[in-house]
Design an enzyme around this catalytic site. Sequence first.
Site, PDB file in Angstrom:
ATOM      1  N   GLN B 221       0.828  -1.197   0.000  1.00 43.12           N
ATOM      2  CA  GLN B 221       0.000   0.000   0.000  1.00 43.12           C
ATOM      3  C   GLN B 221       0.868   1.255   0.000  1.00 43.12           C
ATOM      4  O   GLN B 221       0.333   2.360  -0.137  1.00 43.12           O
ATOM      5  CB  GLN B 221      -0.911   0.018   1.246  1.00 43.12           C
ATOM      6  CG  GLN B 221      -1.929  -1.103   1.252  1.00 43.12           C
ATOM      7  CD  GLN B 221      -2.763  -1.165   2.522  1.00 43.12           C
ATOM      8  OE1 GLN B 221      -2.890  -2.190   3.158  1.00 43.12           O
ATOM      9  NE2 GLN B 221      -3.356  -0.052   2.897  1.00 43.12           N
ATOM     10  N   ARG B 368      -8.130  -0.208   8.654  1.00 41.06           N
ATOM     11  CA  ARG B 368      -9.241   0.649   8.257  1.00 41.06           C
ATOM     12  C   ARG B 368      -9.664   1.528   9.430  1.00 41.06           C
ATOM     13  O   ARG B 368     -10.852   1.625   9.733  1.00 41.06           O
ATOM     14  CB  ARG B 368     -10.410  -0.223   7.794  1.00 41.06           C
ATOM     15  CG  ARG B 368     -11.317   0.525   6.834  1.00 41.06           C
ATOM     16  CD  ARG B 368     -12.191  -0.414   6.049  1.00 41.06           C
ATOM     17  NE  ARG B 368     -12.944   0.325   5.060  1.00 41.06           N
ATOM     18  CZ  ARG B 368     -13.638  -0.233   4.107  1.00 41.06           C
ATOM     19  NH1 ARG B 368     -13.666  -1.549   3.997  1.00 41.06           N
ATOM     20  NH2 ARG B 368     -14.316   0.494   3.257  1.00 41.06           N
ATOM     21  N   GLU B 738     -12.591   4.841   5.903  1.00 44.91           N
ATOM     22  CA  GLU B 738     -12.567   4.147   7.185  1.00 44.91           C
ATOM     23  C   GLU B 738     -13.743   4.424   8.085  1.00 44.91           C
ATOM     24  O   GLU B 738     -13.999   3.666   9.032  1.00 44.91           O
ATOM     25  CB  GLU B 738     -11.281   4.512   7.913  1.00 44.91           C
ATOM     26  CG  GLU B 738     -10.100   3.990   7.132  1.00 44.91           C
ATOM     27  CD  GLU B 738      -8.804   4.498   7.665  1.00 44.91           C
ATOM     28  OE1 GLU B 738      -7.845   3.716   7.696  1.00 44.91           O
ATOM     29  OE2 GLU B 738      -8.758   5.666   8.054  1.00 44.91           O
TER      30      GLU B 738
END
Lengths: 157, 784, 216
Positions: B221, B368, B738
């Site tokens: 990521q 998240r 999120e």
Amino acid sequence: MATKKRVRVKVNGSDHETEIEPRLLLVHFIREVLTLTGTHVGCDTTNCGACTVLLDGRAVKSCTIFAVQADGCEIRTIEGVATNGKLHPLQEGFKEEHGLQCGFCTPGMIMSACALLEKNPHPSEQDIRWGISGNMCRCTGYQNIVKAVQYAANKMA
Amino acid sequence: MLQKTSPEIGGMGHSVKRKEDLRFIQGKGTYVDDVSLPGMVYGHMVRSPYAHARITGIRSEEAKKLPGVLAVITGQDLEKAGLAWMPTLFHDKQMVLATGKVLFQSQEVAFVVAEDRYTAADAAELVEVDYDDLPVLVDPHRALDADAPILREDRAEKSNHIFHWEVGDRAATEGVFQTAPVKAELNAFFPRCHPAPLETCGCVADYNPATTKLTVWETSQAPHAHRTLFALVAGLQEQNIRIIAPDIGGGFGNKVPIYPGYVCAVVASLQLGRPVKWIESRSENLQSTGFARDYHMKAEIAADQDGKVKALRVKTLADHGAFNAAAQPSKFPAGLFSICTGSYDFSEAFCEVDGVYTNKAPGGIAYRCSFRVTEAAYLIERAMDVLARELKMDPVELRLKNFVPPEKFPYLCPLGWNYDSGNYKAAMDVALEKIGYYELRKEQEEKRGKGELMGIGVSSFTEVVGAGPSHTFDICGIKMFDSCEIRVHPTGKAIARMGVKSQGQGHETTFAQIVAQELGIPVADISVEEGDTDTAPYGLGTYASRSTPTAGAATAMAARKIRDKARKLAAHLLEASEEDLEWEPGKFFVKGAPSKSKSIQEIAFAAYTNFPAGLEPGLEAVHYYDPPNLTFPFGTYICVLDIDKGTGEPKVRRFVAVDDCGNIINPMIVEGQIHGGLTEGLAIAFMQEIAYDESGNVQGGTFMDYLVPTAVETPTWETGKTCTPSPHHPFGAKGVGESPNVGSPAAFVNAVVDALSHLGVKHIDMPISPWKIWKILKEKGIAE
Amino acid sequence: MAIKIEKTFQVQEPLESVWAVISDPRKVANCLPGAQITETVDDRTFKGVIKVQVGPSVTDYKGQVHVERLDNEQHEIELIGKGQDIRGKGSASMKMTGKVRSLPDGNTEVASIAEVNVVGLLAQMGGRMIQEVSNQMFAQFTANFTARLQQERTSSGDPAASRAGAEDAKPIQAVPVLLTAARESVAWTFHIVLVLVLAVAIGVSIRRIFKCSDQP
């Protein structure tokens, strides 16, 4: 090592014949021998369904089948869903209804939905949810996937 | 003010269908395991079955004898290259391959490389390791006991204590508690869970000895950060390292850290001069990669008689497993947990967190949750409900009474966060209306009379995302800016690259929409690329809902630089002065004479063919954006559920999620994110835990036990929105990925506790399984 | 993961016959297919190995049993057993209490309670598997043990017959278990139960030795 076995399969309409180890999983056969990488591996306990393909028309988890068991069978993977470059209504539906985000579960999901619509061309929402209950998705919460399948059912009706 | 664009241009607010879908629906995505290079070989990890043991010997002769096996790398081999340990993302180090001892079940012990993956797996079975087991520590509450086994022999301080962190005014808070007439207390555990993206972690490390270039295809990521870390740790030249994060099958924070498997694959490739593929199995993913949460929290609220909150006191024990591999900004050992005053106007607050080591997988990552915001939101939302119960007040009424009112923004909370904007009551009102809250309370009253169990749970969360400003935020020293580079071609098409990396968030569409909004170039004419460190400008990656707040802002700023230059070109083409020109998406026109205009496409062509003397040719710009502040998305979620008295099963009847993420780029994509995050919250509240038994054996280490909801368990989510733009963001957006995971666990748990509160139930820890509920029903004598 | 296994079995043989077989540790070990005692460390400590075959895979385990306590009055024995996969895939340890007594009808009963602690892949699969498979394993042991006793009784005094009964035990075959757990974990269950059973058998034998020595 065990002696190799000869398998003959028809995949997405094309015939293939090759020698493989008996313990080779069908999903690895599809991904590595046939280099069709649309079918994915997401787990190691037959739970996630990312590896779903159609074996003689039935949706199966190809991670839990040996390639030798598919000898003489017809296999359909995500690569064989569109016809002559024209997208299948399910593929259109997934795009129109935002039924995917990371895309990893999508091929397996579409194959399961294919089998579902084949058996039940007019599924209710509950039918759809049960029909794809063997396929995990971590991104979408399934709501738009259900809509995608409904889109396809309507289009194919 | 954002100018509206046509659907064909597809700027802000349009639900443009996703451009990336075309390849995914055909099975033509390129995920790391799809990469196949000539001469590629496979790696397989040998892992420890023990949670704590000394390694007294490793023998790999049998394994090496197997035909097709090319190498067996152990910790001792790595030690010679100084690579047996590597730095974590948070002031600690972790073993790449075990040397001396193992500290958690499934820890990496040896790496086998073979011609094909089956042979590698066979060989891994033949590696012999001798272990002398040691006493195991799995209870974090015991970690600081005098007789607790000391886990980390490598640290100077022989203790299992990692850090103590505090923020706020302890004395002032204490003072309020001493005189407050009402106090509520809650002990809440946020269990260890795991993001479990459907694609596991893996890489293909390809060192080419002829060019000395190392290319690593990686599930990352944050590809640039990984590149720099590889350069620093492995002593490789950064310009000769290329990290390619191709299509990624979900991240949720799991793919932020650098894992031992990546390092071993790189070492093996350097050794063999061939590409080495390492893809972990699901069990390995659940048992050894970045877990989340595992916070043991206590909250106390001091309030006055009519429910006005005064002070908040929080004490937390953080279980980090064997190594502190937390992926969070370097000055924040507990991440952004101090957002725990939430949406409420406290006058004083104090928060302290202690981190400890245990014999469990290392971490925790931000699943998240923007660095512990999930834990904080859960704690305050549960605590407010406990207070409401204490005061015999409706939980909605208590919240409305205590929300930070709109006129108080920008609002400095007692724990130091400067909330840029917020309108909590507005989101609450929309949610109450959408779900019919007051009618539901009446229905609940009636049902209770009949002995039926119905619960309503409210969560009015505030998040803090978009890390972050360089004065406070960095990861391993690298500041948390982000970037975008845009190039417009002569035919008016464009390509944009940024330093973030989508794992399903739809950046190829949404970032094109940002450019479309700013330049009026149709979305279909804009190509977006991310993830290749050779071509994308430097950024810190996608997690913590930061892409839109940072890279999205950079994209708008880069586009505005292009627009400024376009103005000069337009002035030249229209033979007018720049001040006499007006912009509308897609063209400049002369004030008062709209027919005298030039489209962005004509201007692009002119940038290469007809530019004024003294002006640099071409039409491109790059911008590195250092955000001035974080952003504060918020919302109100309301859950209604019914509990089956025969089975204890909680059935979610309805769930309304009202989110405020400021100005929205693509409503369809935002809604999809909410659906997905709520489903993760559902799983965390009801079904998931990575637990450990007293010997350190992982329970919940496969999908047989770590449950992921299917379409059957997942309810239909109802979404709504309010819009309070961020005042400092270039287009008023806040980020939203999120919010649903942050806000929903409390809504679910509040609903279950609400259903049982008339029986005296004050709190139930997650995961709330039907079995847990049924036991309570049995105890209270009402199980059927 | 701590699991409690309680097993009681009866043998339709008088106490003396049971003692006669159990008094020879090698004969008892032979009732455990694939098991051997490899070393007598001292009169209370024994080392052994067990080879377990599950499908095409054969795995080796090494274990040790130590008699912690021997109570002639109560006819109780306490053993500590510990075993490890020789390649380091996991282990099990066990504390077992065994009681032997004569029944009114002349038969003999062996009752054991074991607390087994399992570490490794098997423990992840859970206690639900261990109980199931240990039930099946124990049934196999008692069948073998009973058969051995009958054989001893019918062939007592005939050295040739005794030798015939003492053939090398083949590795135990996989018991069909309807679970999707890894084959390793099934092998592990066998191991744990066999350590347990080996310990029971050795323990009972030792008990017999001590009992014999008490007799006038």
